[in-house]
Design a protein around this motif. Structure first.
Motif, short mmCIF file in Angstrom:
data_model
loop_
_atom_site.label_atom_id
_atom_site.label_comp_id
_atom_site.label_asym_id
_atom_site.label_seq_id
_atom_site.Cartn_x
_atom_site.Cartn_y
_atom_site.Cartn_z
N CYS A 20 0.81 -1.21 0.00
CA CYS A 20 0.00 0.00 0.00
C CYS A 20 0.84 1.26 0.00
CB CYS A 20 -0.92 0.00 1.21
SG CYS A 20 -2.65 0.06 0.79
N GLY A 21 2.10 1.13 -0.34
CA GLY A 21 2.95 2.30 -0.37
C GLY A 21 3.59 2.59 0.97
N PRO A 22 4.21 3.74 1.08
CA PRO A 22 5.02 4.04 2.27
C PRO A 22 4.26 4.65 3.45
CG PRO A 22 5.27 5.78 0.65
CD PRO A 22 4.38 4.73 0.02
N ARG A 23 2.96 4.85 3.34
CA ARG A 23 2.23 5.52 4.41
C ARG A 23 2.32 4.74 5.71
NH1 ARG A 23 -3.85 7.65 5.31
NH2 ARG A 23 -3.39 8.53 7.33
N LEU A 24 2.65 5.45 6.79
CA LEU A 24 2.72 4.86 8.12
C LEU A 24 1.61 5.43 8.98
CD1 LEU A 24 6.57 5.03 8.76
CD2 LEU A 24 5.23 3.03 8.10
N TRP A 25 0.94 4.57 9.73
CA TRP A 25 -0.12 4.97 10.64
C TRP A 25 0.45 4.87 12.05
CZ3 TRP A 25 -5.41 5.60 8.98
CH2 TRP A 25 -5.59 5.38 7.61
N THR A 26 0.38 5.94 12.81
CA THR A 26 0.89 5.96 14.18
C THR A 26 -0.16 5.38 15.12
OG1 THR A 26 2.18 7.93 13.69
CG2 THR A 26 1.82 7.41 16.01
N VAL A 27 0.26 4.38 15.89
CA VAL A 27 -0.64 3.73 16.85
C VAL A 27 0.06 3.69 18.20
CG1 VAL A 27 -1.83 1.58 17.44
CG2 VAL A 27 -1.70 2.32 15.05
N GLU A 28 -0.62 4.22 19.23
CA GLU A 28 -0.07 4.19 20.57
C GLU A 28 -0.08 2.76 21.10
OE1 GLU A 28 -1.76 7.04 23.27
OE2 GLU A 28 -1.58 8.65 21.78
N VAL A 29 0.90 2.47 21.94
CA VAL A 29 1.06 1.13 22.51
C VAL A 29 0.92 1.21 24.02
CG1 VAL A 29 2.66 -0.79 22.80
CG2 VAL A 29 2.58 0.44 20.64
N LEU A 30 0.20 0.27 24.60
CA LEU A 30 0.08 0.17 26.05
C LEU A 30 0.69 -1.14 26.51
CD1 LEU A 30 -3.64 1.23 26.66
CD2 LEU A 30 -1.58 2.60 27.04
N PHE A 31 1.46 -1.08 27.58
CA PHE A 31 1.95 -2.27 28.26
C PHE A 31 1.29 -2.28 29.62
CE2 PHE A 31 5.11 -1.58 25.04
CZ PHE A 31 5.47 -2.86 24.65
N ASP A 32 0.71 -3.41 30.01
CA ASP A 32 -0.09 -3.44 31.24
C ASP A 32 0.69 -3.80 32.50
OD1 ASP A 32 0.32 -6.16 30.99
OD2 ASP A 32 -1.80 -6.68 30.82
N GLN A 62 2.02 -6.55 33.14
CA GLN A 62 1.98 -8.00 33.32
C GLN A 62 2.48 -8.71 32.06
OE1 GLN A 62 -1.97 -9.05 34.53
NE2 GLN A 62 -1.87 -7.85 36.39
N GLY A 63 3.24 -7.97 31.25
CA GLY A 63 3.84 -8.56 30.07
C GLY A 63 2.94 -8.57 28.84
N ARG A 64 1.83 -7.86 28.89
CA ARG A 64 0.94 -7.82 27.73
C ARG A 64 1.06 -6.47 27.04
NH1 ARG A 64 -2.60 -11.03 31.42
NH2 ARG A 64 -3.10 -9.03 32.33
N MET A 65 1.00 -6.50 25.72
CA MET A 65 1.11 -5.30 24.91
C MET A 65 -0.16 -5.13 24.09
SD MET A 65 3.91 -4.73 21.90
CE MET A 65 3.52 -3.69 20.51
N TYR A 66 -0.65 -3.91 24.01
CA TYR A 66 -1.89 -3.62 23.28
C TYR A 66 -1.64 -2.51 22.25
CZ TYR A 66 -4.11 -6.09 27.13
OH TYR A 66 -4.48 -7.03 28.06
N LEU A 67 -2.27 -2.63 21.09
CA LEU A 67 -2.34 -1.54 20.12
C LEU A 67 -3.56 -0.74 20.51
CD1 LEU A 67 -1.65 -3.53 16.82
CD2 LEU A 67 -0.01 -2.30 18.28
N ASP A 68 -3.38 0.55 20.77
CA ASP A 68 -4.45 1.34 21.35
C ASP A 68 -4.85 2.49 20.42
OD1 ASP A 68 -6.31 1.95 23.39
OD2 ASP A 68 -4.90 3.27 24.40
N LYS A 69 -4.68 3.72 20.85
CA LYS A 69 -5.12 4.89 20.07
C LYS A 69 -4.46 4.91 18.70
CE LYS A 69 -6.12 7.64 24.11
NZ LYS A 69 -5.68 8.71 24.98
N GLY A 70 -5.29 5.08 17.70
CA GLY A 70 -4.80 5.04 16.32
C GLY A 70 -5.16 3.74 15.63
N TRP A 71 -5.34 2.67 16.43
CA TRP A 71 -5.70 1.38 15.86
C TRP A 71 -7.07 1.46 15.17
CZ3 TRP A 71 -4.51 -3.03 13.88
CH2 TRP A 71 -5.49 -4.01 13.73
N GLU A 72 -8.02 2.16 15.78
CA GLU A 72 -9.37 2.25 15.22
C GLU A 72 -9.34 2.84 13.81
OE1 GLU A 72 -13.69 4.39 16.01
OE2 GLU A 72 -12.16 4.51 17.55
N ASN A 73 -8.62 3.93 13.60
CA ASN A 73 -8.54 4.54 12.27
C ASN A 73 -7.89 3.59 11.26
OD1 ASN A 73 -9.72 6.89 13.21
ND2 ASN A 73 -7.75 7.83 13.69
#
Length: 151
Positions: A75-87, A89-100
């Motif tokens: 899809c070309g070079p476009r990058l979407w910025t997505v905030e990451v949360l670590f809880d 307890q060793g878990r990582m989540y894709l958060d703000k920006g994931w919805e878009n």
């Protein structure tokens, strides 16, 4: 009478002789490298943050990014910025920006999303629908981009 000559064991290719072994080291001695993973979307991706596999979060341990950059494959070079949360307890989540990102690339309930870690906090992804066929979203993304730039 048939010949009973035998080749000695442990000599030659792959044997236990004095030559070097072509076998890879045992898995426990290999470095942990997680370059690719997938998630199955079991819940509405637009309502909830998305959890990455624990092994991938473990791989990033000590270098936990505050955000990652998602790029749709082909899809070309476009990058979407997505905030990451670590809880914690060793878990990582894709958060703000994931919805878009999910809206623009047709990620929905029942989809399989394949990620490839490119380094430098960049993840390239491909979406597969419930029939296990890849979704191509180039045209949809292009139309959304065109609409956004003309308004």
């Amino acid at each position: 009478m048939a010949s009973t000559s035998r080749t000695p064991r442990g000599r030659g290719r792959g044997g236990r002789g004095g030559g070097s072994s072509s076998l890879p080291p045992p898995p426990s001695t290999l470095p942990l490298i997680i370059e690719e993973f997938f998630i199955v979307v079991y819940e509405d991706p637009l309502v909830k943050k998305v959890r990455t596999p624990k092994k991938f979060a473990d791989y990033l341990d000590g270098q936990e990014p505050a955000k990652v950059y998602l790029r749709a494959a082909d899809c070309g070079p476009r990058l979407w910025t997505v905030e990451v949360l670590f809880d914690g307890q060793g878990r990582m989540y894709l958060d703000k920006g994931w919805e878009n990102f999910a809206i623009a690339h047709g990620v929905d309930f029942g989809c399989f999303v394949h990620f490839k870690y490119e380094g430098d906090d960049v993840l390239t992804m491909k979406v597969f629908d419930g029939t296990m066929c890849r979704k191509y979203y180039y045209l949809t993304t292009k139309i959304l981009t065109m609409k956004a730039t003309t308004t």
